[in-house]
Enzyme design. Sequence first.
Site, PDB file in Angstrom:
ATOM      1  CG  HIS A  43      76.280 -29.662  21.370  1.00 27.43           C
ATOM      2  ND1 HIS A  43      77.508 -28.794  20.325  1.00 27.43           N
ATOM      3  CD2 HIS A  43      75.207 -29.964  20.564  1.00 27.43           C
ATOM      4  CE1 HIS A  43      76.638 -28.288  20.063  1.00 27.43           C
ATOM      5  NE2 HIS A  43      75.613 -28.491  19.368  1.00 27.43           N
ATOM      6  CE  LYS A  85      77.431 -29.859  16.427  1.00 27.79           C
ATOM      7  NZ  LYS A  85      76.967 -29.407  15.036  1.00 27.79           N
ATOM      8  CB  SER A  94      73.454 -27.123  20.422  1.00 29.78           C
ATOM      9  OG  SER A  94      71.354 -26.426  20.382  1.00 29.78           O
TER      10      SER A  94
END
Length: 391
Positions: free
Chosen positions: A204, A235, A176
């Site tokens: 991610h 996300k 990240s």
Amino acid sequence: MNYITDKLIKIKDKGLYRELRYIDTAQSPRVKIEGKDFILLGSNNYLGLCDDFRLKKAAIDAINKYGVGSGGSRLTTGSYDLHKQLEEKIASFKGTEASLVFNTGYMANVGIISALCDASWVIFSDKLNHASIIDGYRLSGAKLIRYKHCDMNDLLNKINKYKGSNNLIVTDGVFSMDGDIAPLPDIVKIAKKFNMMTMVDDAHATGILGKNGSGTASYFGLDNEIDIIMGTLSKAVASEGGYVAGKKDLINYLINSARSFIYSTALCPSTIAVSIKALEIIEKDEERRVKLLKTSNWFQNQLKVAGFNVMETQTPIIPILIGEVDKAVEFSKILLSQGVYVPAIRPPSVPRGTSRLRISLMATHSKEDLEEALVKIKEIGKELKIIGGLL
């Protein structure tokens, strides 16, 4: 209270004091923060779906049908047919037998590891793994062995020295703060050799890498090779929540053993509906993902040519390595004063001496947005002597 005040003074003295900033608009390439306009280069809204009309409609439709609250934990009154639909969708998306949704990615990692492992386990964890993985290990009572970042020789050496009767190798898929990708093929090979379980935090990578955006395992052609796949819906998926995907027995075990799942009120129906719709869009919209990765590569190259150290990033996460805490904070503040929001990342989020600006791009950023931001980043970089004067 003197104890707390003294602690705060020490945090400020180290340059590690943080303050909240309040956004007045949707997470978009350009936002208002406390009434002022900014180019937003710090959001994990990678595919730009947070303000997508289709997701907003899905939320509104769910509210009209189910109301606004879930009313209880999943094991009491909080499970809706929407939860089942989402978990079936995630399992199909990830190519696993089943999945389970948690309230956050943090709660997923803490719940999975603390439920699975105990004092008889040894967990081999990449040094730069997310804090929630470390906290899960602490709750589990397992022995933690941290290997150097993406260093397979160090992992092998430590396995030979510390392996026990039950072993787990756990890694972020995409890291990240650095934006690089874990060497999953090597990790899987090592795990098979030593008969170890594998776990990947795909927070991610979900929506960004692999076939249809299904993540790191797919990116490397390792479908069905990872024992535990964890990720988030907050996300690229532009919603809220975390998940775990794997064998049906694993999921049934976690339903009955993961405390962060058992003792939490369920996510509300509108949030679940948004996740379902977002995954449908992600699976079909290859163009959005291709644009994001192409734009990210272009932006990285522009920074490299200017002389910035963007490390080994291969994703829309683009760190500008500064080193010193004070200089990273100053860089971020000057950018903010000029209408560009890029957060300064400092310890404990990153190791000492590696403070940085963490840029994260969206598929919806325009070339004009990014060119304007680049001009300001380069100018400030020269003023602070992070890069040379000639470009």
